[in-house]
Scaffold this motif. Sequence first.
Motif, PDB file in Angstrom:
ATOM      1  N   UNK A  64      55.066  12.034  30.951  1.00 23.72           N
ATOM      2  CA  UNK A  64      54.298  12.865  30.026  1.00 23.72           C
ATOM      3  C   UNK A  64      52.935  13.190  30.606  1.00 23.72           C
ATOM      4  N   UNK A  65      52.474  14.395  30.338  1.00 22.15           N
ATOM      5  CA  UNK A  65      51.115  14.757  30.738  1.00 22.15           C
ATOM      6  C   UNK A  65      50.124  14.041  29.816  1.00 22.15           C
ATOM      7  N   UNK A  66      48.868  13.925  30.230  1.00 24.42           N
ATOM      8  CA  UNK A  66      47.863  13.295  29.372  1.00 24.42           C
ATOM      9  C   UNK A  66      47.820  13.958  28.001  1.00 24.42           C
ATOM     10  N   UNK A  71      46.782   8.809  25.803  1.00 30.23           N
ATOM     11  CA  UNK A  71      45.610   9.579  26.230  1.00 30.23           C
ATOM     12  C   UNK A  71      45.749   9.935  27.714  1.00 30.23           C
ATOM     13  N   UNK A  72      46.275   8.981  28.495  1.00 31.07           N
ATOM     14  CA  UNK A  72      46.520   9.195  29.911  1.00 31.07           C
ATOM     15  C   UNK A  72      47.928   9.774  30.089  1.00 31.07           C
ATOM     16  N   UNK A  73      48.267  10.144  31.313  1.00 33.01           N
ATOM     17  CA  UNK A  73      49.664  10.476  31.623  1.00 33.01           C
ATOM     18  C   UNK A  73      50.496   9.218  31.372  1.00 33.01           C
ATOM     19  N   UNK A  74      51.782   9.384  31.120  1.00 35.34           N
ATOM     20  CA  UNK A  74      52.617   8.228  30.827  1.00 35.34           C
ATOM     21  C   UNK A  74      53.985   8.323  31.484  1.00 35.34           C
ATOM     22  N   UNK A 109      45.697   8.506  36.782  1.00 33.11           N
ATOM     23  CA  UNK A 109      45.707   7.446  35.769  1.00 33.11           C
ATOM     24  C   UNK A 109      46.988   7.559  34.935  1.00 33.11           C
ATOM     25  N   UNK A 110      47.767   6.469  34.925  1.00 31.94           N
ATOM     26  CA  UNK A 110      49.058   6.461  34.236  1.00 31.94           C
ATOM     27  C   UNK A 110      49.157   5.215  33.363  1.00 31.94           C
ATOM     28  N   UNK A 143      50.840  -3.101  27.328  1.00 32.93           N
ATOM     29  CA  UNK A 143      50.330  -1.869  27.923  1.00 32.93           C
ATOM     30  C   UNK A 143      49.862  -2.175  29.330  1.00 32.93           C
ATOM     31  N   UNK A 144      50.144  -1.251  30.247  1.00 32.45           N
ATOM     32  CA  UNK A 144      49.719  -1.402  31.626  1.00 32.45           C
ATOM     33  C   UNK A 144      49.163  -0.066  32.100  1.00 32.45           C
ATOM     34  N   UNK A 145      48.202  -0.127  33.016  1.00 33.67           N
ATOM     35  CA  UNK A 145      47.507   1.058  33.474  1.00 33.67           C
ATOM     36  C   UNK A 145      47.432   1.063  34.998  1.00 33.67           C
ATOM     37  N   UNK A 146      47.690   2.213  35.565  1.00 32.24           N
ATOM     38  CA  UNK A 146      47.521   2.437  37.009  1.00 32.24           C
ATOM     39  C   UNK A 146      46.430   3.472  37.144  1.00 32.24           C
ATOM     40  N   UNK A 147      45.407   3.177  37.946  1.00 27.99           N
ATOM     41  CA  UNK A 147      44.258   4.067  38.011  1.00 27.99           C
ATOM     42  C   UNK A 147      44.054   4.744  39.365  1.00 27.99           C
ATOM     43  N   UNK A 148      44.922   4.499  40.323  1.00 29.74           N
ATOM     44  CA  UNK A 148      44.754   5.197  41.621  1.00 29.74           C
ATOM     45  C   UNK A 148      46.077   5.642  42.183  1.00 29.74           C
TER      46      UNK A 148
END
Length: 148
Positions: A64-66, A71-74, A109-110, A143-148
């Motif tokens: 998904x787009x942000x 809020x971020x891409x997913x 950011x995902x 929830x997990x986040x990738x930022x780079x």
Amino acid sequence: MLKTLVKTFQELTTQELYDLLQLRSEVFVVEQDCVYQDVDGKDQKALHVLGYIENKLVAYTRIFKPGDYFEEAGIGRVVVKETQRHHKYGNDIMEVSIQAVSQKYNVSEIRISAQTYLKSFYNNLGFLEVGEEYLEDGIPHINMLKTN
């Protein structure tokens, strides 16, 4: 070698849609014994990442787009056919999905909602835990986040 396709909902053939829904149901409903509404009205907004071996769908995600899911891409509905997991197709389909987010949406950011037992799998792909564990459809998630 996993052959991958990235398609919008409108680009999916009827057979591709049937195959991806069948794979999601096979794993998330039957294998994980979880009664939940898989057909959730979000597939129309998603990009679908399909992974094939010998013309059989064995791996899948939707992205998904942000703003469309988080809020971020997913990335979600990450699934690999049980008999194919030893081939590491989960890594392959996730790498293609991460690359597709970058190429299609121009973001790095995902966010994912991961089943907790898969934390180390997602850590190895650059995702870090954010917040507390929670139950989703009776299964522990984080929830997990990738930022780079």
